[in-house]
Design a protein around this motif. Structure first.
Motif, short mmCIF file in Angstrom:
data_model
loop_
_atom_site.label_atom_id
_atom_site.label_comp_id
_atom_site.label_asym_id
_atom_site.label_seq_id
_atom_site.Cartn_x
_atom_site.Cartn_y
_atom_site.Cartn_z
N ASP A 83 37.83 32.77 52.30
CA ASP A 83 37.82 33.57 51.19
C ASP A 83 37.11 33.14 49.95
OD1 ASP A 83 39.44 35.44 52.82
OD2 ASP A 83 41.26 34.98 52.17
N VAL A 84 36.50 34.15 49.40
CA VAL A 84 35.73 33.78 48.00
C VAL A 84 36.95 33.78 47.27
CG1 VAL A 84 34.29 34.61 46.34
CG2 VAL A 84 33.98 35.19 48.56
N PRO A 85 36.86 32.49 46.42
CA PRO A 85 38.04 32.24 45.26
C PRO A 85 37.71 33.34 44.05
CG PRO A 85 36.59 30.11 45.79
CD PRO A 85 35.99 31.29 46.59
N MET A 86 39.02 33.89 43.85
CA MET A 86 38.70 35.01 42.95
C MET A 86 40.18 34.94 42.06
SD MET A 86 37.43 38.31 45.19
CE MET A 86 36.26 38.99 44.17
N GLU A 87 40.01 35.53 40.83
CA GLU A 87 41.08 35.32 40.04
C GLU A 87 41.93 36.51 40.05
OE1 GLU A 87 42.38 33.29 38.06
OE2 GLU A 87 40.88 31.64 38.43
N GLU A 88 43.32 36.58 40.68
CA GLU A 88 43.80 37.82 41.03
C GLU A 88 44.23 38.41 39.76
OE1 GLU A 88 48.18 38.87 43.25
OE2 GLU A 88 47.39 36.80 43.03
N SER A 89 44.58 37.92 38.87
CA SER A 89 44.80 38.78 37.61
C SER A 89 43.77 39.49 36.91
CB SER A 89 45.33 37.77 36.38
OG SER A 89 44.30 36.63 36.16
N ILE A 90 42.31 39.10 37.37
CA ILE A 90 41.21 39.83 37.01
C ILE A 90 40.90 40.97 38.06
CG2 ILE A 90 38.61 40.04 36.54
CD1 ILE A 90 39.07 36.79 35.53
N TRP A 91 40.86 40.69 39.14
CA TRP A 91 40.48 41.66 40.21
C TRP A 91 41.67 42.85 40.53
CZ3 TRP A 91 35.75 42.52 41.40
CH2 TRP A 91 34.79 41.28 41.45
N ALA A 92 42.84 42.46 40.16
CA ALA A 92 44.01 43.28 40.39
C ALA A 92 43.95 44.39 39.41
CB ALA A 92 45.19 42.62 40.22
N MET A 93 43.17 44.37 38.18
CA MET A 93 43.01 45.30 37.27
C MET A 93 41.83 45.96 37.10
SD MET A 93 46.08 44.84 35.83
CE MET A 93 45.83 45.88 34.31
N LEU A 94 41.29 45.74 38.08
CA LEU A 94 39.80 46.55 38.18
C LEU A 94 39.93 48.29 38.25
CD1 LEU A 94 37.11 45.80 38.95
CD2 LEU A 94 37.32 46.55 41.36
N PRO A 95 39.43 48.68 37.18
CA PRO A 95 39.52 50.06 37.03
C PRO A 95 39.30 50.72 38.34
CG PRO A 95 38.42 49.20 35.23
CD PRO A 95 38.42 47.89 36.37
N GLU A 96 40.19 51.97 38.58
CA GLU A 96 39.95 52.83 39.49
C GLU A 96 38.49 53.45 39.78
OE1 GLU A 96 41.60 54.00 43.11
OE2 GLU A 96 42.35 52.72 41.54
#
Length: 435
Positions: A83-96
């Motif tokens: 899995d590509v390391p990604m910050e959950e706090s950033i990607w979870a807030m991706l605008p719809e």
């Protein structure tokens, strides 16, 4: 959004589609170079790397949601993509809206693959926001749609994506069980006509959305020569019905407009002897070949009137097909020569100013002999956006010619093997409405 592993899946899917040919043709030296530089590569590059060997190729069949895909892949040592390391706090807030715009830029056939990620994405085709972004994205590119019926008369459909070089099997069991045949495709919609018992019907569908509807009956409801055109700017379509397929010249031209959901009556086509039932539509004009008087009949969709164009055909033309190009370009494709050893396939373009056909290309002899092994062998020809496709009834393969690039290339696949298959160009779109 805890499904961060999806991005690795999504990127792997896109890589598999756009780079499948590169993976098959990778050399051993490139693998060694890739492995030697893997220690200094980023985690994203390492996750997308594959250890392939061209000597071991097998056909892999996968079944994405709604589509069946058959591609060529190669396998060496199995590498598990991390899995590509990604910050959950950033990607979870991706605008719809941003997410929908990203998904709208994926190839249409990949949408069926990602629908299995979660329930929300499984309903993405009903999301108006996604469809809005999809309508503003440029076309996926031309595809070939083949339609046929197997022994139990079950409709079958496969689509070949020219950009992805891949066949996709599209389920067509949603259509009614008539005796119908393919009319053509335009703007993401596909038109069929056929007999529902003894009643002639016209049907329009969107294969990707599995939506369809029957058009109202014509004023003179007989089997007619039909052609469909879509106006994306107006979000509407029209179906033009010309003469009766049995030669009844007394029928008026009828035009169906989806905005009014009605057929309108127009001028009767002047009494002519048609060369073929094949028609070509470009620049709001419909063209047919005529023997008497010699030339073309042109129907203006804006005025509803017919005109005769005295464009004489080339000498020794055995069979000719009219093919519509971009803008006002109109092509004539056909065989020249009375004897099999002297025959050749040529392409002409109509000079609207001089009202004459100008030769622009010839099929190379090696392609001509491979496509038509016998002088009397039948072939079909159709085009879209300066692409011309030739199919032979007996060879089970197609030949594509790019008028702009002057490039010839073969198209092969199981979907062209059926002798009763009907083929047309097709533009896959989710936003094409049947209403």
């Amino acid at each position: 959004m805890e499904r961060l592993g999806f991005w690795g899946l999504l990127m792997g899917s896109v890589e598999k589609s756009s780079d499948s040919r590169k993976l098959v043709t990778c050399s051993k030296n490139r693998d060694e170079e890739s492995s030697s530089s893997s220690s200094s590569a980023s985690p994203l590059k390492r996750s997308l790397s594959r250890n392939t060997s061209p000597s071991r190729q097998i056909v892999v069949k996968t079944k994405p949601r709604g589509l069946e895909e058959e591609t060529v892949a190669s396998f060496g040592k199995q590498v598990v993509a991390a899995d590509v390391p990604m910050e959950e706090s950033i990607w979870a807030m991706l605008p719809e809206d941003l997410l929908n715009e990203i998904l709208a830029r994926l190839p249409p056939f990949m949408i069926f693959r990602i629908r299995s990620v979660c329930k929300k994405w499984n309903l993405i085709l009903q999301d108006n926001s996604f469809l809005k972004f999809h309508s503003n994205v440029s076309s996926h590119g031309p595809c070939l749609l083949t339609f046929w019926k197997n022994s139990p008369q079950v409709p079958q459909c496969s689509v070949f994506s020219l950009p992805l070089k891949t066949w996709y099997k599209v389920p067509f069991t949603f259509l009614p069980s008539w005796a119908f045949w393919l009319v053509g495709s335009s703007g993401g919609l596909v038109c069929f006509s056929g007999l529902d018992g003894l009643t002639f019907r016209t049907l329009v569908c969107n294969p990707l959305m599995q939506s369809w509807r029957i058009l109202p009956s014509m004023h003179y409801n007989q089997q007619r020569q039909l052609i469909m055109v879509v106006d994306r700017s107006e979000k509407s379509f029209k179906v033009i019905a010309t003469s009766d397929i049995y030669g009844d010249k007394s029928l008026p031209t009828e035009v169906y407009d989806s905005k009014t959901d009605k057929w309108s009556l127009h001028q009767i086509m002047p009494a002519v002897n048609l060369c073929s039932s094949k028609m070509a539509y470009c620049d709001s004009r419909l063209y047919l070949e005529t023997l008497s008087p010699l030339g073309l009949m042109m129907y203006r969709l804006d005025t509803g009137q017919w005109e005769h164009i005295p464009a004489k055909f080339p000498r020794s033309l055995l069979d000719g097909y009219l093919v519509a190009g971009t803008q006002k370009r109109l092509f004539l494709v056909g065989r020249i020569g009375l004897y099999s050893t002297l025959q050749s396939m040529r392409i002409w373009e109509l000079d609207h100013t001089k009202v004459s056909w100008v030769e622009i290309s010839r099929m190379p002899p090696k392609y001509f002999r491979a496509l038509l092994r016998l002088s009397a062998e039948r072939f079909e020809c159709f085009g879209q956006d300066n692409l011309i496709c030739f199919t032979s009834w007996n060879q089970g393969k197609g030949l594509l010619y790019n008028v702009d690039k002057k490039v010839w290339s073969w198209i092969s696949g199981c979907a062209l093997q059926s002798c009763n298959s009907q083929v047309c160009f097709y533009e896959p779109r989710f936003d094409a409405s049947v209403h």
